[in-house]
Design a protein around this motif. Structure first.
Motif, mmCIF file in Angstrom:
data_model
loop_
_atom_site.group_PDB
_atom_site.id
_atom_site.type_symbol
_atom_site.label_atom_id
_atom_site.label_comp_id
_atom_site.label_asym_id
_atom_site.label_seq_id
_atom_site.Cartn_x
_atom_site.Cartn_y
_atom_site.Cartn_z
ATOM 1 N N THR A 98 22.962 -30.980 17.906
ATOM 2 C CA THR A 98 22.568 -30.666 16.534
ATOM 3 C C THR A 98 21.917 -29.292 16.485
ATOM 4 O OG1 THR A 98 22.195 -33.006 16.103
ATOM 5 C CG2 THR A 98 21.202 -31.451 14.554
ATOM 6 N N THR A 99 22.423 -28.451 15.597
ATOM 7 C CA THR A 99 21.896 -27.087 15.466
ATOM 8 C C THR A 99 20.940 -27.007 14.280
ATOM 9 O OG1 THR A 99 23.652 -26.380 13.969
ATOM 10 C CG2 THR A 99 24.088 -26.153 16.350
ATOM 11 N N GLU A 100 20.217 -25.885 14.190
ATOM 12 C CA GLU A 100 19.327 -25.652 13.045
ATOM 13 C C GLU A 100 20.140 -25.616 11.744
ATOM 14 O OE1 GLU A 100 15.959 -25.541 12.835
ATOM 15 O OE2 GLU A 100 15.948 -26.113 14.951
ATOM 16 N N ALA A 101 21.356 -25.042 11.827
ATOM 17 C CA ALA A 101 22.230 -24.995 10.644
ATOM 18 C C ALA A 101 22.593 -26.406 10.192
ATOM 19 C CB ALA A 101 23.487 -24.187 10.945
ATOM 20 N N ASP A 102 22.842 -27.322 11.146
ATOM 21 C CA ASP A 102 23.133 -28.716 10.802
ATOM 22 C C ASP A 102 21.935 -29.349 10.085
ATOM 23 O OD1 ASP A 102 25.654 -28.634 12.032
ATOM 24 O OD2 ASP A 102 24.830 -29.297 13.972
ATOM 25 N N ILE A 103 20.750 -29.109 10.614
ATOM 26 C CA ILE A 103 19.540 -29.689 10.021
ATOM 27 C C ILE A 103 19.349 -29.149 8.608
ATOM 28 C CG2 ILE A 103 17.018 -29.783 10.198
ATOM 29 C CD1 ILE A 103 17.428 -29.714 13.296
ATOM 30 N N ARG A 104 19.550 -27.853 8.453
ATOM 31 C CA ARG A 104 19.418 -27.215 7.139
ATOM 32 C C ARG A 104 20.414 -27.821 6.138
ATOM 33 N NH1 ARG A 104 16.937 -22.771 5.676
ATOM 34 N NH2 ARG A 104 17.690 -21.565 3.922
ATOM 35 N N ARG A 105 21.666 -27.975 6.565
ATOM 36 C CA ARG A 105 22.711 -28.548 5.714
ATOM 37 C C ARG A 105 22.334 -29.973 5.297
ATOM 38 N NH1 ARG A 105 26.453 -29.029 9.132
ATOM 39 N NH2 ARG A 105 26.626 -31.281 9.167
ATOM 40 N N PRO B 112 15.150 -26.294 2.024
ATOM 41 C CA PRO B 112 14.708 -25.979 3.392
ATOM 42 C C PRO B 112 13.667 -24.868 3.480
ATOM 43 C CG PRO B 112 17.112 -25.853 3.206
ATOM 44 C CD PRO B 112 16.575 -26.108 1.852
ATOM 45 N N ASP B 113 13.645 -23.944 2.499
ATOM 46 C CA ASP B 113 12.719 -22.813 2.562
ATOM 47 C C ASP B 113 11.441 -23.034 1.757
ATOM 48 O OD1 ASP B 113 14.476 -21.317 4.188
ATOM 49 O OD2 ASP B 113 15.639 -20.750 2.408
#
Length: 159
Positions: free
Chosen positions: A24-31, A40-41
């Motif tokens: 799991t990447t940060e992009a996955d978590i953000r999505r 997310p921000d």
């Protein structure tokens, strides 16, 4: 709240796909956050930084004893907070926040005047901290300094 034993927890370990977790990447978590309706921000909601008791006390120019008296806690409790051994409870955190944001109003509301610490407070602090040897000369210097402050006399250089 359900209570379970350690033996139960050991026997019924949760099933986690560690390979999937690692992939799991940060992009996955953000999505996933966006899909769940979260921004997310965005700044965290309901979080307030805890003011440092030592910083508040230093800004007020109070000794630990004087500040502990103003807060209505034992000096040892304040020392524990300042040294990170204990965290203030929610009520104490609220009071510290008030002292941080409106120190004069807090002191007035609690019946304390913002004036220099007493000779006794300063001396007790020195002895407790053991950072300074309390010789007769030290005690005399403290008394003279406190008298100068109380009488409004400009400080003289004592040798």
């Amino acid at each position: 709240m359900a209570r379970v034993s350690l033996d139960y927890l050991k026997a019924n370990r949760p099933q986690v796909d560690q390979a999937k977790m690692d992939a799991t990447t940060e992009a996955d978590i953000r999505r996933h956050m966006v899909e769940d309706g979260h921004e997310p921000d965005a700044e965290p909601v309901g979080y307030r930084a805890m003011p440092s008791p030592a910083d508040i006390r230093a800004r007020l120019g109070l000794t630990q004893v004087a500040f502990a008296n103003a807060l209505g806690v034992p000096a040892a409790t304040l020392r524990n907070w300042e040294q990170g051994r204990k965290q203030p409870d929610p009520a104490a955190r609220s009071l510290l926040t008030i002292f941080d944001r409106e120190p004069e109003a807090a002191m007035r509301a609690l019946g304390f005047e913002t004036k220099p610490p007493s000779f006794h407070d300063v001396l007790a602090e020195m002895v407790r901290a053991r950072s300074v040897e309390t010789t007769v000369e030290d005690k005399v210097g403290i008394v003279v300094g406190q008298l100068e402050v109380l009488l409004g006399v400009p400080p003289a250089h004592h040798e």
